[in-house]
Every structure is written in structure tokens, then in C-alpha cells.
Design an enzyme around this catalytic site. Structure first.
Site, mmCIF file in Angstrom:
data_model
loop_
_atom_site.group_PDB
_atom_site.id
_atom_site.type_symbol
_atom_site.label_atom_id
_atom_site.label_comp_id
_atom_site.label_asym_id
_atom_site.label_seq_id
_atom_site.Cartn_x
_atom_site.Cartn_y
_atom_site.Cartn_z
ATOM 1 N N SER A 69 -2.030 40.315 -61.500
ATOM 2 C CA SER A 69 -1.093 40.342 -60.384
ATOM 3 C C SER A 69 0.126 41.157 -60.793
ATOM 4 O O SER A 69 0.584 41.075 -61.927
ATOM 5 C CB SER A 69 -0.656 38.915 -60.017
ATOM 6 O OG SER A 69 0.451 38.930 -59.136
ATOM 7 N N HIS A 106 -20.813 20.454 -49.043
ATOM 8 C CA HIS A 106 -19.622 20.499 -48.173
ATOM 9 C C HIS A 106 -18.370 20.791 -48.998
ATOM 10 O O HIS A 106 -17.253 20.459 -48.574
ATOM 11 C CB HIS A 106 -19.444 19.183 -47.404
ATOM 12 C CG HIS A 106 -20.693 18.692 -46.760
ATOM 13 N ND1 HIS A 106 -21.120 19.126 -45.532
ATOM 14 C CD2 HIS A 106 -21.645 17.818 -47.205
ATOM 15 C CE1 HIS A 106 -22.260 18.539 -45.226
ATOM 16 N NE2 HIS A 106 -22.613 17.747 -46.229
#
Length: 478
Positions: free
Chosen positions: A283, A153
Site C-alpha cells: 500500500s 455461508h
């Protein structure tokens, strides 16, 4: 030189390799057409039709010398690609012009060549798939004993190892490999079936002799290197074959997608990174960033491939009676581009899996932050062995765990559960044994041996079968 004024397919200009691009090229297709026409004429001659060795020899002379300009001119006139190439071939092999394509329909060259192209493209996929498996195998064995937090999870769970986690990626690929090989074992050519699949034109040519018609088909497919043909067809080979192919490619894409997502998560945690080149920019604004662009590209391409089987299913479902042509334009795009995309995916997958960077100290830091909670059962049991009360110990360790959890979540501090335990008299029996109890390798179960056993039993036999193609490097074009 690139024509920047028109749309360029990025699968070709940015992603897929030249080999796969060639596998679906016009050159590949039209050479196969001529190979098929030669096989047909030669087989018809051998079975007694009025075709001469000289005519067959002239066909062979121009087998690879395709006069594209003439073919394109003819197609503008007749609006039929196969007949345009028949005329272009006949313009070269003049003596053979009367017997080219004798008894055949367009799908004789179209369908048989497409199956061969797909079959050979599957070989390229197989080669790259096993090379990814080989690289992941090496990675798994290298890190089979390195403890790491397991996650369920996306929440910290029992420990695993870095290598054991890699076997999950490997197992997906192993399943894909077996599905691919099963598909390969069932490849059949359309064969020599005529306009609606009844072989009526060939029965006419051989004066009603069914045995010669059957022998013709066997001879033709044999000259193409195949044995199996579909027992019955309409005008085309069953389009369900395309769907089966797309499903195998989709499964490979799914496996790669899962791997890429896992690496992206681990890279966000700074545990494992994909390769990042010296001059690479992560970036345009944030110079410090190391974005997982390779894995993101795998995911992006895989998402496209995963969507394609539905398209192919619709095509297969809407083939009216013996055939309809609304499959043609669709299949020209879908089949080839599925292969190009998976080729690109596997190229990147090879590159990433061979060059993964593992930050062991960060992994250890994350274990240290969570392991105290996971070790509470072990701590409690050791105290019980020393004479403690199990219920009292359980309640006390619950209280201390809540206190440590509050410090982590509400105060942003470090997990101090062990410090609390080492100050609590109820746990005096284990104060001097905490390093031993908290040894991460005691919490990984059979992960190392599972890794070795799985590779020996499931992966090594596949790699041994394909040892002659191992050693390929993944190439990221841009």
C-alpha cells in the site's frame, strides 16, 4: 521504445505472455495466409490445373518473407486487406501472381487461418492449465492431513483439511481441461468452400468435376495438418465455434476466479498468503499491508473473460443468411483478447499456486476457537457411555455453550467452553480425556484419503498425458 502518447493495450504491456501475443500477431496471421495460398496452388496443380512447379516454388520462396510496407500501401489503395496481401505477395513471386488465390474468397485465408490460430492458442492454454493442476496437486498432497476450519455461508462449519480444500480448486480445473480437450477434438477448418460456401468457383475451374473439388479440399486441409472440415458453410466458418471457444475460456476464468477469491479470504484470515516479494509494496499509505494483488488481478481479468461469451453469442446470432461483416471488427478484439486475458490469468495462477504460504499455527488457533462447539456432540456421547443422562447432558451443554458464546461475542473474550465443561461435575467422566476428544484430526473425516484418491483417479492420468510440458513457471510481468 514505448510511445507514451497513445493508448497501449495493457493485456500486452502488463499481463499476457509474449507467446500468446505472437499467437494472434499479424506475422502469425499473414504467414498462415501465405501457407494457405501455397497449399491451394500446389493442390490445384496436382489436380491438373494450369499451374507450374516453378510458380509453386516461387510462392514457397517468399512464404515467410512478408513485405509489410508494400501490403500496407496496397491496402490504403484498395481498402481490402486480403487483396492487398495478394498484390504484395505477387510483387515478390511475380511468376505466380496470376494464380495466387485462384478460385478462393477472402474467407479462405481469413477463416482457415483464424481457426488454426485459435487451435494453436488452445494448446498454449492447455499447457499452462495442466501446469497449474500439477502445482495444486503437490500443494494438496503436502497438506492433505492439515486440519482447517471448513466454511459454509462463510461461517465456521465442520473441519476439512488444507489439502482437501485444494482438491476443490483442482476439480474445477479438471472439468475445464476435459471441456477444452473436447473442444480441441472437434476443431474443423472451413476448408475450400468459395464465396457463399457452394464451391461454385472451384467446380468451374475443374469443368464440373465434383470429385476433383472434393479432392482439392482434402488436399489443402491435409497440407495444413488437418483432416476435419465443416461439411457446409456460408461464407465463413460457423461463428458458434467462437462462442464454444469463449465458453471454455470463460470456464477456466471462473475456476481461477473462485480460487483467487478463496485465497483472498484466507489471506484476510492470515491462514494462507499468496507470495509477497521482498521489495514489494502492499500500500502506498499503509506500509505494513500485504495486499493479495496477484489474486486480485486474477479476479479482475477473470471478470472480463466471464463477460465475453455473451458478446460472442450475439455475434453468432446475428450472422445474416450466408454472412454479414459486422462480426469482423468485433471478433478481432474479442477472440484475441479472451486468449490474452486467460493466458495472463494462468501465468499468475501458476505463480500463486506454486508459492502459497501456509500459516499452520494461525489455522490451529482458529480451529481451537471453534472446535469446542463442534465437539459438544462427541463430549456428550462419551459421558452417556459412562452412564450419564443424554437429555440432561444435552441441556447442560447447551447452557454452557450459550455462556461461552456470550463471552466470545459480547465480551470479546476467548472461547472458554472447555474450561466450563472441566469445572462441571456432570462431565467429570471426560475431564481427563479432553485433549483426546478435541484432537482436530478426529474431525476431518476422510479428507486425507479423499485427497489422495481424487488425485490418483482424476488428476494423475491427465498429468501423465501431459508430462512432457510440465515444469513451467508462472511469470508475473508487473
Amino acid at each position: 521504445m514505448t510511445d507514451h502518447s497513445i493508448y497501449q493495450n495493457p493485456l500486452c504491456t502488463r499481463y499476457a505472455g509474449k507467446e500468446m501475443q505472437h499467437a494472434f500477431s499479424d506475422e502469425k496471421r499473414f504467414r498462415l495466409w501465405r501457407k494457405l495460398w501455397i497449399a491451394l496452388a500446389e493442390s490445384e496443380m496436382e489436380l491438373g490445373l494450369n499451374i507450374t512447379p516453378e510458380q509453386v516454388a516461387e510462392l514457397k520462396k517468399y512464404a515467410d518473407d512478408i513485405n509489410y510496407d508494400q501490403a500496407e500501401t496496397y491496402e490504403k489503395e484498395v481498402r481490402h486487406d486480403v487483396m492487398a496481401h495478394v498484390k504484395a505477395y505477387g510483387a515478390q513471386a511475380k511468376s505466380a501472381m496470376p494464380i495466387i488465390h485462384l478460385g478462393a474468397t477472402s474467407c479462405f485465408v481469413n477463416c482457415n487461418s483464424e481457426i488454426i490460430m485459435i487451435d494453436e492458442a488452445l494448446d498454449i492454454i492447455r499447457r499452462k492449465l495442466v501446469n497449474v493442476m500439477d502445482k495444486l496437486k503437490n500443494f494438496a498432497l503436502r497438506y492433505k492431513e492439515l486440519p482447517a476450519l471448513g466454511f459454509t455461508h462463510l461461517q465456521p462449519a465442520q473441519l476439512t483439511t488444507v489439502g482437501k480444500r485444494a482438491t476443490l480448486w483442482l476439480q474445477d480445473l479438471e472439468m475445464d481441461y476435459r471441456n477444452l480437450m473436447n473442444l480441441k477434438s472437434q476443431v474443423k477448418l472451413r476448408g475450400v468452400k468459395g464465396t457463399t460456401g457452394t464451391q461454385a468457383s472451384f467446380l468451374e475451374l475443374f469443368d464440373g468435376d465434383e470429385e476433383k473439388v472434393k479432392a482439392l479440399e482434402k488436399k489443402v486441409v491435409g497440407k495444413l495438418g488437418y483432416e476435419k472440415v465443416y461439411g457446409v458453410t456460408g461464407q465463413t466458418y460457423p461463428r458458434k465455434f467462437d462462442y464454444n471457444v469463449l465458453c471454455v475460456l470463460s470456464q477456466i476464468a471462473q475456476s481461477a476466479y473462485k480460487f483467487s477469491n478463496d485465497i483472498r479470504i484466507l489471506q484476510s484470515m492470515k491462514e494462507i498468503e499468496e507470495p509477497f516479494e521482498k521489495s514489494q509494496i502492499g500500500s502506498s499509505a499503509m506500509a505494513y499491508k500485504r495486499n493479495p494483488m496477484r489474486c486480485e488481478r486474477i479476479g479482475s481479468l477473470a471478470r472480463y473473460v466471464v463477460s465475453l461469451p455473451l458478446n460472442s453469442a450475439v455475434t453468432s446470432s446475428t450472422q445474416w443468411l450466408e454472412r454479414t461483416l459486422d462480426d469482423s471488427a468485433n471478433r478481432r478484439i474479442v477472440n484475441a483478447q479472451a486468449f490474452l486475458a486467460v493466458d495472463a490469468i494462468l501465468n499468475i495462477y501458476m505463480n500463486v499456486s506454486e508459492n502459497l504460504v501456509v500459516y499452520e499455527k494461525v489455522i490451529a488457533k482458529h480451529i481451537k476457537a471453534e472446535l469446542p462447539f463442534m465437539a459438544t456432540e462427541n463430549i456428550m456421547m462419551e459421558c452417556v457411555k459412562a452412564g450419564g443422562n443424554r437429555q440432561a447432558l444435552h441441556e447442560r451443554i447447551r447452557v454452557l455453550s450459550m455462556e461461552a458464546g456470550k463471552k466470545v461475542k459480547e465480551e470479546g473474550g476467548e472461547n472458554n467452553l472447555i474450561e466450563l465443561i472441566e469445572k462441571d461435575e456432570m462431565f467429570r467422566a471426560v475431564w481427563n480425556r479432553m485433549d483426546e476428544i478435541l484432537d482436530a484430526k478426529k474431525f476431518i473425516g476422510r479428507a486425507p484419503s479423499q485427497t489422495v484418491e481424487f488425485i490418483q483417479n482424476e488428476i494423475d492420468p491427465i498429468l501423465e498425458e501431459n508430462r512432457e510440458v510440465l515444469g513451467e513457471k508462472g511469470n508475473v510481468q508487473i
